[in-house]
Motif scaffolding. Structure first.
Motif, short mmCIF file in Angstrom:
data_model
loop_
_atom_site.label_atom_id
_atom_site.label_comp_id
_atom_site.label_asym_id
_atom_site.label_seq_id
_atom_site.Cartn_x
_atom_site.Cartn_y
_atom_site.Cartn_z
N GLU A 24 18.13 -7.83 -2.71
CA GLU A 24 18.20 -7.69 -4.16
C GLU A 24 17.74 -8.96 -4.87
OE1 GLU A 24 22.27 -6.52 -4.66
OE2 GLU A 24 21.76 -4.38 -4.77
N ILE A 25 18.07 -10.13 -4.26
CA ILE A 25 17.62 -11.39 -4.87
C ILE A 25 16.10 -11.47 -4.85
CG2 ILE A 25 17.60 -13.89 -4.57
CD1 ILE A 25 20.46 -13.64 -3.48
N VAL A 26 15.51 -11.16 -3.70
CA VAL A 26 14.05 -11.21 -3.58
C VAL A 26 13.41 -10.17 -4.50
CG1 VAL A 26 12.11 -10.88 -2.01
CG2 VAL A 26 14.15 -12.10 -1.24
N LEU A 27 14.02 -8.99 -4.56
CA LEU A 27 13.48 -7.91 -5.39
C LEU A 27 13.48 -8.30 -6.87
CD1 LEU A 27 12.46 -5.19 -4.40
CD2 LEU A 27 14.58 -4.16 -5.16
N GLY A 59 3.56 -20.44 0.41
CA GLY A 59 4.65 -20.12 1.31
C GLY A 59 5.71 -21.19 1.38
N PRO A 60 6.48 -21.24 2.46
CA PRO A 60 7.51 -22.26 2.62
C PRO A 60 6.92 -23.65 2.48
CG PRO A 60 7.73 -20.57 4.31
CD PRO A 60 6.45 -20.28 3.58
N PRO A 84 -2.75 -9.53 0.54
CA PRO A 84 -1.60 -9.26 1.43
C PRO A 84 -1.01 -10.50 2.07
CG PRO A 84 -3.34 -7.65 1.80
CD PRO A 84 -3.90 -8.69 0.88
N LEU A 85 -1.86 -11.45 2.47
CA LEU A 85 -1.33 -12.65 3.10
C LEU A 85 -0.65 -13.55 2.08
CD1 LEU A 85 -0.99 -14.20 5.70
CD2 LEU A 85 -3.24 -15.23 5.35
N GLN A 86 -1.24 -13.64 0.88
CA GLN A 86 -0.59 -14.42 -0.18
C GLN A 86 0.78 -13.84 -0.52
OE1 GLN A 86 -2.20 -14.04 -4.22
NE2 GLN A 86 -2.10 -16.27 -4.42
N ARG A 87 0.84 -12.52 -0.59
CA ARG A 87 2.11 -11.84 -0.85
C ARG A 87 3.13 -12.17 0.23
NH1 ARG A 87 3.07 -5.50 0.35
NH2 ARG A 87 4.63 -5.01 -1.22
N ARG A 88 2.68 -12.16 1.46
CA ARG A 88 3.61 -12.40 2.57
C ARG A 88 4.13 -13.83 2.54
NH1 ARG A 88 2.69 -9.91 8.51
NH2 ARG A 88 4.66 -10.55 9.46
N MET A 89 3.26 -14.78 2.24
CA MET A 89 3.71 -16.17 2.20
C MET A 89 4.69 -16.39 1.05
SD MET A 89 2.22 -17.20 4.86
CE MET A 89 2.78 -18.89 4.80
N ARG A 99 8.64 -17.58 1.35
CA ARG A 99 9.27 -18.66 0.60
C ARG A 99 10.51 -18.16 -0.15
NH1 ARG A 99 8.31 -19.64 -4.59
NH2 ARG A 99 6.24 -18.70 -4.55
N LEU A 100 10.41 -16.99 -0.75
CA LEU A 100 11.56 -16.45 -1.47
C LEU A 100 12.74 -16.18 -0.53
CD1 LEU A 100 9.85 -13.92 -3.93
CD2 LEU A 100 10.64 -16.24 -4.38
N ILE A 101 12.44 -15.75 0.69
CA ILE A 101 13.51 -15.51 1.67
C ILE A 101 14.24 -16.80 1.97
CG2 ILE A 101 13.92 -14.93 4.09
CD1 ILE A 101 11.71 -12.82 3.82
N GLN A 102 13.48 -17.88 2.18
CA GLN A 102 14.13 -19.17 2.45
C GLN A 102 14.90 -19.66 1.23
OE1 GLN A 102 11.13 -21.94 3.93
NE2 GLN A 102 11.69 -21.45 6.03
#
Length: 978
Positions: A163-166, A546-547, A96-101, A105-108
């Motif tokens: 949609e980009i992240v997805l 992550g970032p 879960p934490l790896q997924r979140r990081m 990064r994808l959000i940025q």
């Protein structure tokens, strides 16, 4: 398909876990291994424990339990259901934490202008939305197929980013060879359902207490219901409400209502909605459910279930309540406690729990989503040495290891500003082995750093301690000696944070090493320490995904976000008959007394959490759960807890900031019953337990020490305090109590005055009052890094105008023959049997040879009224010392008494005021001012210093404006009573 599905429900008035255990023992307990061959599916690990305890209570001895499987367990695996060899295993779930990081990064990278902390926060909400899509089995393509029309710009940006992240997220997963946890659970449940459909297990399978409506769960429960030895037992399914009411809950036809032209909304806030949706997805009817056969001791009367169903009816049906017979409206065994404040509510709850222990074997549980209320109750029970476990746990961010890590990150991000630095150094986990010596040093540093903020960084603290002055030079030297030893512990963290944006792993490693240096191994002990170590270890490992870069200032909010979501549950060890439960933990739990606390709007039910990614209309089109569905779930939790034999509902009429609104559930129960029974006994006990019996307000203090012990030295600035508030003078001079400046204080009027006096003194001493030099010195003082930013930004314009006025005024007076004799000089004389001392700001020689005493004021000068009343005679007393030769090198008669104020008057800053000015309505003659001041002073000395008059508190309140000693004199207890 079998002729009849094996579907059951346990009504809310019966204890679910006890009834389930009793029924299973009755069905399969005849065979010694009958229960052991079976499998019971439960919603979560807490439900597993509740059912295990119920089996123990029902067995009365030894018992081989069935296999208990929590389908909500993150570690769920196919082998948990039964031992099988799988040739096509489901891929492991991404951490879960790896997924979140990765999502952060994808959000940025997708164009969002956010820092690392905000990206991680948004990633958590994005992960929750992704999970809902996966659980509800909504394909990402469905987003593109929606006809949404016009959306606001905010939602269009969010949707485009989503949609980009997805699109990129599946690529990241494929590269890791992992799947989402929700997807893995869906696949596991699908495989188990297929296997059981093809080859049912030999033993029984009972799905108990599962109310989640996910499609994969619904399909599995359908398979279980069809199996020869399968059973589905739902909690609190309402079989007694009318078909019309049941149908009104939804979900409704997606086509618009012909009458309104709008799609009819489902009633997701109803406690039965989620169960209705589950039944719909199982393709079963409510009429197919039978009551589970199995009773238990904690069951309430059957009428309770009917009353709960009625109380939770849709709003349009509540008009029928008045026509119901009283037997269907009463809630016997349910009482309410409405307290004034959360503290009173917690006290009442603690008393109710304590009362339960008076009866052998009786149990009680507090159920509340309000963790602050739970902590208060724990503290109140400690009064009786009762330990109680809060199974919902506490956020790591409020526990000592978490607060230490946050304090470290915040102190480094703030360049070790005094408040953040001292909070860190005084943390209870720092230097526990040499705690007393460490605290002594930290307290020295605390006192040395009080006042306006020093320059930033550890070097700023160094320079501040190295600056010695007459007032606290010794204190700073002592603090400096300790600081030299403490400083190296913080240097590695400062070096990393000073490097600017960098990788998260580097900052986390520096944070961990500094925390270890400060706290030692004890920092990582106990459950909360291990949780902090696990979080740091995981974050340091997964942050590489992550970032790539993070600003040091974002580390503290990033950690706080993750720690807020990390619940630390205490090891079991509290009282065996008492418990504190969250709403999730309370499901399927029962006790003789169930206390439902915090029944206010916004608490129970809580406010729906917003979804920053998908607009409500998009969620509805995708048939995702509405944001209000949590209200329906909490309503079902409340209905289940109301089924206990005895129930106490509690709320506070106000919280820490404002009046509260009673929960909609509270209001419904009150309206249905016509008024629930009040727990007057608890309210009375809560008031009485801390009632002192009688109040004895303190009398106005009037200490009268022996004349020989009274001070014989007094400063001209202390005379007004002696006359107007003798007790304050007594506290300062005889008790030697002085208020401390705040840490990291804003520049006060006194501090601004000190800064201005210092500039004017240096200008007079070193620049001979040359007009062109004063402006430069003022600018240099404001540019100094030690000057408070607020003073520099807000005070500079008015200060510079007033400073320029002073330079011009002195230049003009010099041209008329007036000259400066001295500045900032101390002096003293013997007068009226005591030593009178003072320090003037400036004394000038007037053209006629007399003296002018000047006092600089950054604010308004004293009023004429105060001077006429015998106060604010400081200039006259300084003139008295000058006339008596108390100031070295200065002699003559004082005839000028001037306040040079830097305040605004007449549209500009800077003006001269004098109590002897002829422009005053009732001026004091200049030649009499010194004698008047001396006479007033002589009377005060005879009363309080050489005489025996008592030091009465607030003798003349209008001239005693300062409140430093008000608490010491307990002013509010007597002021105005006399």
């Amino acid at each position: 398909m079998p002729e009849r599905l094996h579907l059951f429900t346990i009504p809310t008035h019966r204890a679910f876990a006890d009834a389930l255990a009793a029924g299973l023992i009755a069905r399969f307990g005849g065979d010694a291994l009958g229960l052991a061959r079976g499998t019971v599916l439960v919603p979560n690990n807490r439900a597993k424990r509740a059912i295990q305890d119920a089996f123990v209570r029902a067995s009365g001895g030894g018992l081989l339990l069935p296999r208990l499987v929590a389908i909500g367990d993150p570690e769920l695996d196919e082998a948990v259901f039964e031992a099988v060899e799988d040739t096509d295993p489901v891929p492991p779930a991404v951490d879960p934490l790896q997924r979140r990081m990765i999502l952060a990064r994808l959000i940025q990278e997708s164009g969002a202008q956010v820092d690392a902390a905000e990206a991680v926060r948004l990633a958590g909400e994005l992960a929750s939305t992704l999970d809902q899509l996966l659980i509800e089995e909504v394909q990402p393509q469905a987003l593109k197929d929606l006809d949404l029309g016009d959306l606001s710009a905010h939602w269009e940006r969010s949707l485009a980013l989503f949609e980009i992240v997805l699109k990129r997220w599946p690529v990241e997963l494929a590269g890791l060879g992992r799947v989402d946890l929700a997807e893995r659970r869906t696949r596991l449940l699908a495989k188990v359902a297929k296997r059981w459909r093809d080859a049912p297990p030999q033993g029984f399978v009972c799905a108990a207490g599962i109310a989640a409506s996910a499609p994969a769960i619904a399909r599995l429960l359908r398979v279980v219901a069809e199996m020869p030895q399968g059973m589905v037992v739902l909690p609190g399914l309402s079989t007694g409400i009318s078909e019309g009411e049941w149908s009104s809950l939804g979900p409704h036809d997606p086509d618009p209502d012909p009458a309104t032209g709008r799609r009819k909304r489902a009633m997701e806030t109803h406690p039965q909605f989620q169960l209705k949706l589950l039944l719909q997805r199982m393709s079963v009817n409510r009429s197919e459910f039978a009551d589970w056969q199995g009773e238990s001791a904690p069951d309430a009367i059957p009428a309770r279930s009917k009353a709960i169903e009625t109380a939770m009816a849709p709003p349009e049906l509540t008009k029928e309540w008045s026509a119901l017979p009283e037997s269907e409206r009463t809630l016997d065994g349910v009482r309410v406690l409405e307290a004034a404040t959360p503290a009173d509510e917690a006290q009442g709850i603690a008393l109710a729990l304590r009362e339960v222990l008076e009866t052998e074997g009786r149990t009680a549980a507090l159920v509340t989503p309000d963790r602050a209320l739970a902590r208060r109750v724990v503290a109140h029970l400690a009064r009786w040495d009762i330990a109680i476990d809060d199974s919902a746990g506490q956020a790591l961010s409020v526990l000592p290891p978490g607060t230490l890590l946050l304090a470290l990150a915040e102190a480094a991000a703030q360049d070790f500003a005094p408040l953040a630095l001292l909070s860190l150094l005084k943390h209870p986990l720092v230097q526990r082995e040499a705690r007393l010596e460490w605290l002594e040093g930290a307290r020295l540093l605390d006192r040395a750093l009080r006042g306006p903020r020093p320059a930033p960084g550890l070097s700023g603290v160094d320079r501040h301690l190295a600056e010695q002055d007459g007032r606290d030079g010794g204190l700073r030297r002592a603090a400096q000696a300790w600081w030299i030893e403490a400083r190296p512990l913080l240097e590695p963290l400062e070096a990393v944070f000073a490097a600017g944006p960098q990788s998260l792993p580097a900052m986390l490693a520096a944070l961990r090493e500094t925390a270890q240096a400060l706290g030692g191994d004890g920092l990582w002990s106990r459950a909360e320490g291990r949780a902090a170590a696990d979080l740091l270890d995981s974050l340091e490992r997964e942050a590489a995904f992550g970032p790539p870069l993070a600003d040091p200032a974002s580390l503290a909010p990033l950690l706080r976000t993750l720690m807020d979501e990390t619940a630390v549950r205490p090891p079991q060890g509290g009282h065996p008959r008492l418990a504190i439960l969250g709403l999730i933990e309370a499901r399927l739990h029962n006790a003789d007394l169930m206390i439902l606390g915090g029944l206010n709007e916004g608490v129970w039910p809580g406010l729906p959490a917003p979804d920053p990614w998908l607009a409500p209309r998009i969620r509805a089109e995708l048939e995702l759960p509405g944001l209000e569905r949590r209200i329906g779930v909490s309503a079902h939790d409340l209905a289940g807890a109301l089924g206990a034999r005895e129930v106490l509902l509690t709320r506070a009429r106000r919280d820490s900031s404002a009046p509260t609104i009673a929960s909609r559930f509270w209001l419904r129960l009150e309206a249905l019953s016509g008024g629930l029974e009040r727990a007057h006994d608890l309210a009375a006990w809560a008031r009485a337990i801390d009632e002192p019996g009688r109040h004895e307000p303190a009398e106005r203090p009037e200490p009268s020490p022996p004349v020989a012990d009274r001070p014989k030295v007094i400063s001209v600035t202390e005379v007004d305090r002696l006359k107007a508030d003798p007790y304050a003078f007594y506290a300062k001079r005889m008790l030697r109590l002085a208020p401390l400046d705040p840490v990291d204080a804003d520049p006060s009027a006194a501090w601004r005055g000190t800064a201005v006096h210092d500039v004017l003194e240096q200008w007079a001493r070193h620049d001979d009052c040359r007009p062109d030099k004063l402006h430069e010195r003022a600018l240099a003082m404001l540019a100094d890094e030690r000057t408070h930013p607020m003073m520099r930004a807000l005070w500079q314009p008015r200060l510079m105008e007033a400073i320029d006025w002073i330079a011009q005024e002195i230049a003009a007076q010099s041209a008329d023959g007036r000259r400066v004799l001295g500045v900032e000089q101390d002096g003293q004389i013997q007068f009226a049997g005591v030593t009178l001392k003072g320090k003037f700001d400036r004394i000038d020689r007037l053209p006629d040879g007399t003296l002018a005493v000047v006092d600089y004021k950054t604010g308004q000068p004293p009023s004429a009224k105060a001077v006429r009343a015998g106060y604010s005679l400081q200039l006259g007393l300084l003139g008295l010392i000058a006339e008596e030769g108390g100031f070295e090198g200065i002699s003559g008669d004082a005839r000028g008494f001037e306040y040079w104020s830097l305040a605004r008057k007449g549209g500009s800053f800077g003006y001269i005021d004098s109590p002897t000015s002829s422009r005053k309505r009732d001026p004091i003659p200049a030649e009499e001012f010194v004698s008047i001041a001396g006479g007033n002073f002589h009377e005060a000395v005879q009363d309080w210093l050489t005489g025996g008059r008592a030091f009465t508190a607030k003798l003349v309140p209008e001239y005693a404006p300062y409140a430093e000693y008000d608490q010491l004199m307990r002013r509010d207890e007597w002021y105005g009573r006399e």
